[in-house]
Design a protein around this motif. Structure first.
Motif, PDB file in Angstrom:
ATOM      1  N   ALA A 292      84.812  41.725-117.752  1.00 40.93           N
ATOM      2  CA  ALA A 292      83.563  41.321-118.405  1.00 40.93           C
ATOM      3  C   ALA A 292      82.332  41.497-117.532  1.00 40.93           C
ATOM      4  O   ALA A 292      81.212  41.508-118.050  1.00 40.93           O
ATOM      5  CB  ALA A 292      83.661  39.870-118.873  1.00 40.93           C
ATOM      6  N   VAL A 293      82.503  41.635-116.206  1.00 39.00           N
ATOM      7  CA  VAL A 293      81.333  41.834-115.345  1.00 39.00           C
ATOM      8  C   VAL A 293      81.127  43.304-114.984  1.00 39.00           C
ATOM      9  O   VAL A 293      80.149  43.647-114.309  1.00 39.00           O
ATOM     10  CB  VAL A 293      81.406  40.974-114.062  1.00 39.00           C
ATOM     11  N   LEU A 294      81.996  44.188-115.434  1.00 37.15           N
ATOM     12  CA  LEU A 294      81.815  45.616-115.165  1.00 37.15           C
ATOM     13  C   LEU A 294      80.532  46.176-115.784  1.00 37.15           C
ATOM     14  O   LEU A 294      79.937  47.110-115.217  1.00 37.15           O
ATOM     15  CB  LEU A 294      83.027  46.407-115.656  1.00 37.15           C
ATOM     16  N   PRO A 295      80.068  45.662-116.941  1.00 36.48           N
ATOM     17  CA  PRO A 295      78.785  46.176-117.463  1.00 36.48           C
ATOM     18  C   PRO A 295      77.623  46.039-116.491  1.00 36.48           C
ATOM     19  O   PRO A 295      76.650  46.799-116.589  1.00 36.48           O
ATOM     20  CB  PRO A 295      78.567  45.327-118.717  1.00 36.48           C
ATOM     21  N   ILE A 296      77.693  45.098-115.565  1.00 35.06           N
ATOM     22  CA  ILE A 296      76.606  44.927-114.592  1.00 35.06           C
ATOM     23  C   ILE A 296      76.475  46.179-113.729  1.00 35.06           C
ATOM     24  O   ILE A 296      75.378  46.735-113.565  1.00 35.06           O
ATOM     25  CB  ILE A 296      76.859  43.679-113.716  1.00 35.06           C
ATOM     26  N   SER A 297      77.600  46.630-113.177  1.00 36.53           N
ATOM     27  CA  SER A 297      77.571  47.822-112.323  1.00 36.53           C
ATOM     28  C   SER A 297      77.276  49.075-113.140  1.00 36.53           C
ATOM     29  O   SER A 297      76.624  50.005-112.647  1.00 36.53           O
ATOM     30  CB  SER A 297      78.904  47.969-111.580  1.00 36.53           C
ATOM     31  N   TRP A 298      77.762  49.117-114.384  1.00 34.10           N
ATOM     32  CA  TRP A 298      77.446  50.254-115.257  1.00 34.10           C
ATOM     33  C   TRP A 298      75.935  50.352-115.443  1.00 34.10           C
ATOM     34  O   TRP A 298      75.351  51.430-115.317  1.00 34.10           O
ATOM     35  CB  TRP A 298      78.144  50.074-116.603  1.00 34.10           C
ATOM     36  N   MET A 299      75.294  49.231-115.738  1.00 33.03           N
ATOM     37  CA  MET A 299      73.847  49.224-115.942  1.00 33.03           C
ATOM     38  C   MET A 299      73.114  49.653-114.671  1.00 33.03           C
ATOM     39  O   MET A 299      72.143  50.438-114.729  1.00 33.03           O
ATOM     40  CB  MET A 299      73.377  47.833-116.369  1.00 33.03           C
ATOM     41  N   TYR A 300      73.544  49.166-113.535  1.00 34.07           N
ATOM     42  CA  TYR A 300      72.899  49.519-112.266  1.00 34.07           C
ATOM     43  C   TYR A 300      72.949  51.029-112.034  1.00 34.07           C
ATOM     44  O   TYR A 300      71.918  51.665-111.764  1.00 34.07           O
ATOM     45  CB  TYR A 300      73.588  48.773-111.127  1.00 34.07           C
ATOM     46  N   CYS A 301      74.118  51.611-112.172  1.00 32.79           N
ATOM     47  CA  CYS A 301      74.255  53.055-111.961  1.00 32.79           C
ATOM     48  C   CYS A 301      73.451  53.844-112.998  1.00 32.79           C
ATOM     49  O   CYS A 301      72.821  54.857-112.662  1.00 32.79           O
ATOM     50  CB  CYS A 301      75.719  53.470-112.024  1.00 32.79           C
ATOM     51  N   ARG A 302      73.481  53.383-114.238  1.00 34.65           N
ATOM     52  CA  ARG A 302      72.811  54.130-115.313  1.00 34.65           C
ATOM     53  C   ARG A 302      71.295  54.100-115.135  1.00 34.65           C
ATOM     54  O   ARG A 302      70.605  55.078-115.471  1.00 34.65           O
ATOM     55  CB  ARG A 302      73.191  53.524-116.671  1.00 34.65           C
ATOM     56  N   MET A 303      70.757  52.999-114.644  1.00 33.42           N
ATOM     57  CA  MET A 303      69.310  52.887-114.496  1.00 33.42           C
ATOM     58  C   MET A 303      68.805  53.474-113.181  1.00 33.42           C
ATOM     59  O   MET A 303      67.613  53.765-113.052  1.00 33.42           O
ATOM     60  CB  MET A 303      68.879  51.419-114.605  1.00 33.42           C
ATOM     61  N   MET A 304      69.700  53.644-112.214  1.00 26.51           N
ATOM     62  CA  MET A 304      69.291  54.180-110.915  1.00 26.51           C
ATOM     63  C   MET A 304      69.480  55.694-110.827  1.00 26.51           C
ATOM     64  O   MET A 304      68.653  56.398-110.237  1.00 26.51           O
ATOM     65  CB  MET A 304      70.086  53.494-109.800  1.00 26.51           C
ATOM     66  N   GLY A 305      70.575  56.209-111.396  1.00 25.12           N
ATOM     67  CA  GLY A 305      70.853  57.625-111.257  1.00 25.12           C
ATOM     68  C   GLY A 305      71.137  57.988-109.813  1.00 25.12           C
ATOM     69  O   GLY A 305      71.087  57.146-108.906  1.00 25.12           O
ATOM     70  N   ALA A 306      71.443  59.256-109.559  1.00 24.53           N
ATOM     71  CA  ALA A 306      71.790  59.703-108.204  1.00 24.53           C
ATOM     72  C   ALA A 306      70.629  59.510-107.239  1.00 24.53           C
ATOM     73  O   ALA A 306      70.807  59.024-106.111  1.00 24.53           O
ATOM     74  CB  ALA A 306      72.239  61.165-108.239  1.00 24.53           C
ATOM     75  N   ASP A 307      69.428  59.873-107.664  1.00 23.82           N
ATOM     76  CA  ASP A 307      68.276  59.761-106.768  1.00 23.82           C
ATOM     77  C   ASP A 307      67.982  58.305-106.426  1.00 23.82           C
ATOM     78  O   ASP A 307      67.696  57.966-105.270  1.00 23.82           O
ATOM     79  CB  ASP A 307      67.041  60.401-107.411  1.00 23.82           C
TER      80      ASP A 307
ATOM     81  N   LEU B 108      75.451  62.493-111.319  1.00 25.82           N
ATOM     82  CA  LEU B 108      75.363  61.350-112.216  1.00 25.82           C
ATOM     83  C   LEU B 108      74.349  61.649-113.308  1.00 25.82           C
ATOM     84  O   LEU B 108      73.442  62.465-113.115  1.00 25.82           O
ATOM     85  CB  LEU B 108      74.925  60.092-111.445  1.00 25.82           C
ATOM     86  N   PRO B 109      74.459  60.980-114.443  1.00 29.20           N
ATOM     87  CA  PRO B 109      73.424  61.162-115.472  1.00 29.20           C
ATOM     88  C   PRO B 109      72.069  60.754-114.923  1.00 29.20           C
ATOM     89  O   PRO B 109      71.971  59.836-114.104  1.00 29.20           O
ATOM     90  CB  PRO B 109      73.872  60.233-116.598  1.00 29.20           C
ATOM     91  N   PRO B 110      70.992  61.421-115.362  1.00 31.19           N
ATOM     92  CA  PRO B 110      69.650  61.025-114.897  1.00 31.19           C
ATOM     93  C   PRO B 110      69.357  59.568-115.240  1.00 31.19           C
ATOM     94  O   PRO B 110      69.846  59.036-116.233  1.00 31.19           O
ATOM     95  CB  PRO B 110      68.716  61.967-115.666  1.00 31.19           C
ATOM     96  N   ALA B 111      68.570  58.935-114.391  1.00 32.99           N
ATOM     97  CA  ALA B 111      68.209  57.532-114.617  1.00 32.99           C
ATOM     98  C   ALA B 111      67.483  57.366-115.942  1.00 32.99           C
ATOM     99  O   ALA B 111      66.721  58.237-116.362  1.00 32.99           O
ATOM    100  CB  ALA B 111      67.321  57.040-113.477  1.00 32.99           C
ATOM    101  N   VAL B 112      67.752  56.241-116.599  1.00 35.16           N
ATOM    102  CA  VAL B 112      67.053  55.910-117.833  1.00 35.16           C
ATOM    103  C   VAL B 112      66.425  54.531-117.682  1.00 35.16           C
ATOM    104  O   VAL B 112      66.728  53.785-116.757  1.00 35.16           O
ATOM    105  CB  VAL B 112      67.998  55.922-119.060  1.00 35.16           C
ATOM    106  N   SER B 113      65.546  54.196-118.601  1.00 36.68           N
ATOM    107  CA  SER B 113      64.862  52.904-118.554  1.00 36.68           C
ATOM    108  C   SER B 113      65.820  51.765-118.886  1.00 36.68           C
ATOM    109  O   SER B 113      66.923  51.982-119.397  1.00 36.68           O
ATOM    110  CB  SER B 113      63.702  52.894-119.550  1.00 36.68           C
ATOM    111  N   GLU B 114      65.364  50.559-118.628  1.00 35.25           N
ATOM    112  CA  GLU B 114      66.180  49.381-118.934  1.00 35.25           C
ATOM    113  C   GLU B 114      66.500  49.328-120.427  1.00 35.25           C
ATOM    114  O   GLU B 114      67.651  49.083-120.816  1.00 35.25           O
ATOM    115  CB  GLU B 114      65.443  48.110-118.499  1.00 35.25           C
ATOM    116  N   ALA B 115      65.486  49.561-121.256  1.00 42.33           N
ATOM    117  CA  ALA B 115      65.698  49.493-122.702  1.00 42.33           C
ATOM    118  C   ALA B 115      66.677  50.565-123.163  1.00 42.33           C
ATOM    119  O   ALA B 115      67.564  50.306-123.988  1.00 42.33           O
ATOM    120  CB  ALA B 115      64.363  49.647-123.439  1.00 42.33           C
ATOM    121  N   ALA B 116      66.557  51.760-122.614  1.00 37.51           N
ATOM    122  CA  ALA B 116      67.453  52.847-123.009  1.00 37.51           C
ATOM    123  C   ALA B 116      68.875  52.571-122.546  1.00 37.51           C
ATOM    124  O   ALA B 116      69.847  52.834-123.271  1.00 37.51           O
ATOM    125  CB  ALA B 116      66.947  54.172-122.448  1.00 37.51           C
TER     126      ALA B 116
END
Length: 960
Positions: A759-774, A61-69
């Motif tokens: 319309a609620v898929l962005p929620i899970s996208w944000m979760y995965c993007r901010m958490m990353g694999a680790d 997965l892409p590395p985790a990023v901050s909430e703002a990013a």
């Protein structure tokens, strides 16, 4: 010597969100590990997850990023969508969400973090809103009873078909569908009908009714092309054939049209989307189903009714067939176990906000603008295909069709090509006078040929006089009181104050994963680039959603080990259904259509056998051993017995009993050797992400619950998303969508919109993007640690029923209260109700084993909150000891009288054998922060015997 500056890289912490999502700090973790007897979190997990299934490589997965990013990256994706003014209609319309509802419900965690109202005493606010919803629907449709919402209009129509099938005397197998129903509805009905052996016949209803018998009819009112048909004679004809007449009706139109209940329709379905819920590329929206009184005990979905509490006061609770699929299993009539509660609440509040006069005004204005549009087009020499209509009209455009479409798109608007040489135009409450003039211009191709708007302002609506509504509706005070924003705001706040949601305290529900729904995850769902998109807009306008879908599917594939994923199913039950359809289609394509046996362990979720029945599979139950594991010997015997007919096995992993079964790879291999496929229910994926992948250890199909593992809120019982995930050779059999131009290998649409609750898929996208694999892996491991911590701390008070050989559990534990019932008379339900006094929602009650509580803490809770829950459970155990030693009678003690309301505790007379203070403040911390239940324990039997499911005046049901 100067102090060395901190390196900039150390000041930039892209993974800060992980520490905010996971409630356990490193110091907390050390204390918890000591309690469970493990050296490290990794050592604990290694001793719980069988090494035979453990991941050998991490998720890519892409590395985790901050909430703002993450928000900035997602905003760029949203901006790839092109938000055009929509005149497409087809069941989806522009709407204006009142600001007081947008901010205080849709964006308010008091509403969106609530759980399904199975514990009625702490759910009175959202259930009152749902009773308002049911009342609104029954009033507008003219029907006797309505449920608390369905998933979407198309699946509601499919449920109406099966409700009709089991409710009428006709033995026919034909279901007639009007050709001018919405095409996505026809498609979903066909998908649902085929495995059940129902013959769906689409055409002109009048002609089809003359052509033979049927058990049901479905018509659209108004039709998809805008025509308002007079269906009264057809209803009589259908009834003469002992068939049910079903109507898919537009609720806003029903403020002006004679409601179906007044012309003897049997079942009415539809969507409430245009009551304040943005189009959202197809969802989530609350559909509705209403029916005649005789059908009420077969009505699918949830139904909120009115009963009384222990103090004789009126109170709301779920009624009748609640969780029918868990009780009746393969004999269930529906597999639906979720609803669309949050959108239903918004729709009901939209009705409260506007009231009957406001709704009628919106409808009248929309209908008048449609009539003005029609008059102008006619003056320009264009032919309108029907003289009747509400908000939609269809125009014959011939060879000019493409040019008109092109002019509209250059004006940032979408029309609908409804048939060759015809364009449809649907108006809504967002339509302006300027929009009508623009439409004339696009049709004319020459601004000089456009008539003056003022010339037609006196145009009457196109609703036929014989079908104009004369009956009143929504007379209950709730729809006629809250006209100022102050009043509306306080009403919304008063309801939310009655409820216990995740914003107040831990909700320790096993199998339901009530984890943090972070604010940064929720923010994007109301961005125009996601919210104001029509699901059938041209694809080049949906590139942002395409990117979102592709990335999220890639990340979910990494988490599950599967090759292909469809996000179309808009609930976990629908994901199950789609996965079984894929297995069935695969067998059929290989010439193995006779394979129709589905093996299901006795411990399985009730939706499993219900889903199997819906796709035409025969359920064969396999045994479990004393530890709750699948009995491999019995499974092998059943595989052998049904070898030539075995279609699949359905298992939940980790098991429904909260344990990692060590023989799961052997189980998968056994089923594969006999020609079957393995369905791994993804309900407990919260214990697998990052540590094991079902697609790698032998699963062929799984569904996920994004409203559980991937942080979409429960919303009081919906919305949900239930993606279906499959291995490579099953990818061609994922659900398609003909209406949206998506191909499929024999499995049609399972939801009205191609991307389901997009319309609620962005929620899970944000979760995965901010958490990353680790971060995702750490979340899983922490959830497992938290469950084992609770199990270890409570073992001397409430023993854990099932555990692995080393005494550990997965991400949830089942606390066994059956022995206590014998020594004290206290039941698991009594403990659940007493927990309310301590400020907690109860764990899952008596599932999967009667007389137990299943606890799942999730990774999001802090150690302080875990300890607060443990302290409450220990205190309750001490209270039970008081009953066991005879200090309190078995029928007169704090547990039997729980929950305690403030009104009861403040009454002058107090005759109970324990002090008032114990009812109110069982622990000292409760004096600082106390949730007061609005009602005492509710009488369920009374509620079912005296069924009221709408806003009935208190005097009426008090006299029942």
């Amino acid at each position: 010597m100067p102090t060395r500056a901190t390196p900039l890289a150390e000041l930039e912490n892209p993974s800060e969100f992980i520490a905010r999502h996971i409630g356990i700090t490193p110091d907390d973790e050390a204390r918890m590990l000591a309690a469970v007897g493990s050296f490290s979190r990794q050592e604990l997990v290694a001793g719980i997850v069988p090494r035979s299934i453990a991941r050998s490589t991490p998720m890519q997965l892409p590395p985790a990023v901050s909430e703002a990013a993450a928000l900035a990256e997602l905003r760029a994706i949203a901006e790839q969508n092109r938000v055009f003014k929509s005149f497409i209609g087809q069941g989806y319309h522009g709407t204006l969400t009142p600001g007081v509802i947008l901010r205080n419900i849709l964006e308010n965690p008091a509403w969106y973090t609530a759980y399904t109202p199975y514990q009625a005493e702490i759910s009175q606010g959202r259930m009152e809103a749902l009773v308002n919803f049911q009342t609104m629907v029954t009033d507008l449709t003219g029907m006797a009873i309505a449920n608390a919402s369905m998933l979407d209009e198309a699946t509601a129509a499919a449920e109406a078909m099966t409700l009709a099938k089991r409710s009428v005397r006709s033995k026919s197998n034909r279901f007639l569908v009007a050709a001018d129903c919405h095409p996505q509805t026809i498609e979903v009905v066909r998908t649902r009908a085929e495995p059940m052996g129902i013959a769906v016949v689409v055409g002109d209803i009048a002609a089809l009714l003359q052509d033979g018998d049927c058990f049901g009819v479905l018509a659209q009112y108004p039709a998809t092309d805008g025509t308002v048909h007079d269906l009264r004679a057809l209803v009589a004809t259908a009834h003469a054939k002992d068939a049910a007449f079903c109507v898919a009706a537009d609720l806003l139109a029903l403020t002006l049209l004679t409601p179906p209940g007044e012309w003897d329709a049997d079942i009415v379905v539809g969507t409430t989307q245009r009551f304040g819920m943005p189009m959202g590329n197809g969802g989530p929206h609350a559909a509705y189903m209403a029916c005649r009184d005789a059908f009420k005990r077969s009505l699918p979905g949830r139904l909120v009714g009115v009963s009384i509490d222990a103090e004789g006061q009126p109170a709301y609770r779920l009624a009748l067939q609640t969780r029918e699929q868990h009780i009746r299993r393969e004999k269930a009539t529906s597999n639906i176990c979720t609803a669309q509660v949050l959108p239903a609440v918004i729709a009901s509040m939209y009705a409260v906000y506007h009231g009957p006069d406001g709704l009628r005004r919106i409808a009248e204005r929309t209908a008048r603008l449609s009539a003005i549009l029609a008059r102008g087009l006619a003056q320009m020499g264009l032919e309108i295909t029907s003289a009747t209509g509400f908000d939609t009209l269809t125009v014959r455009t011939g060879d000019a069709t493409n040019a008109i479409l092109d002019r509209a798109q250059r004006g940032h608007a979408n029309l609908r090509a409804i048939a060759e040489g015809c364009l449809s135009v649907a108006l809504d409450e967002t339509t302006t006078r300027e929009d009508v003039v623009s439409l004339w211009t696009w049709f004319a191709g020459d601004a000089a040929a456009v008539p003056a708007f003022a010339a037609f302002e006196d145009a009457d609506t196109r609703i036929p006089a014989a079908l104009r509504r004369s009956s009143v509706f929504m007379e209950h005070p709730v729809f006629n009181t809250h006209r100022s924003e102050t009043s509306m705001l306080r009403y919304i706040r008063a309801l939310s104050d009655k409820d216990l949601a995740l914003d107040r305290s831990m909700i320790p529900l096993g199998s339901c994963t009530m984890k943090l729904n972070a604010t940064s995850e929720m923010i994007p769902i109301t961005w125009p680039g996601f919210a104001h998109i029509h699901p059938f807009a041209p694809r080049d306008q949906l590139q942002g959603y395409a990117t979102l879908e592709r990335q999220l599917c890639d990340w979910l594939s990494q988490a599950t080990g599967y090759a292909g994923i469809s996000l179309q199913p808009n609930a976990g039950s629908q994901g199950e259904y789609a996965g079984l359809l894929a297995i069935r289609a695969w067998h059929k394509a290989r010439g193995d259509a006779q394979r129709d046996v589905c093996l299901i362990p006795s411990s399985a979720h009730g939706t499993n056998p219900a889903s199997a029945q819906m796709v035409g599979l025969r359920v064969v139950v396999t045994a479990c051993d004393a530890q709750g594991n699948v009995d491999m010997a019995d499974l092998a015997a059943k595989c052998e017995q049904h070898a030539d007919k075995l279609a699949c096995v359905m298992i939940t992993y980790p098991s429904t009993h909260g344990v990692f079964e060590t023989q799961v790879k052997d189980l998968c291999a056994l089923v594969h050797r006999h020609g079957g496929r393995v369905y791994v229910d993804g309900a407990n994926m919260n214990a697998l992400v990052g540590v094991a992948a079902p697609g790698e250890f032998g699963g062929d199909v799984s569904h996920l619950n994004l409203h559980k593992t991937f942080c979409i809120p429960h919303g009081g019982g919906g919305p949900g998303v239930g993606p279906v995930c499959v291995v490579e050779d099953l990818v061609p059999y994922l659900p398609g969508h003909d209406t949206a131009g998506l191909d499929h290998g024999g499995v049609g649409a399972v939801s009205a919109a191609p991307l389901g609750n997009a319309a609620v898929l962005p929620i899970s996208w944000m979760y995965c993007r901010m958490m990353g694999a680790d971060g995702l892996t750490q979340a899983t491991e922490t959830a497992i640690l938290s469950a084992n911590y609770i199990s270890a701390r409570l073992k001397d008070h409430f023993p854990t029923l099932y555990a692995s050989a080393n005494g550990h559990v997965a991400h949830e534990c089942i606390l066994d209260l059956r022995g206590i019932a014998k020594t004290s008379g206290v039941t698991a339900e009594d403990v659940a109700k007493r927990l309310i006094d301590y400020g907690f929602h109860a764990p899952t009650l008596s599932f999967p084993v009667a007389g137990t509580l299943m606890v799942e803490p999730t990774e999001s809770e802090t150690l302080d909150e875990l300890d607060r829950f443990i302290d409450a459970m220990m205190a309750i155990r001490a209270e039970i000891a008081q009953i066991e030693n005879g200090t309190w009678p078995q029928d007169d003690n704090p547990l039997k009288h729980a929950p305690h309301t403030a009104a009861r505790l403040l009454q002058p007379e107090w005759t109970r054998p324990y002090p008032r203070e114990l009812g109110a403040f069982a622990l000292p911390a409760l004096r600082r922060a106390k949730y007061w239940p609005p009602v005492a324990r509710i009488d369920n039997v009374y509620g079912d015997r005296n069924l009221f499911c709408s806003c009935v005046p208190v005097v009426d049901y008090a006299q029942a």
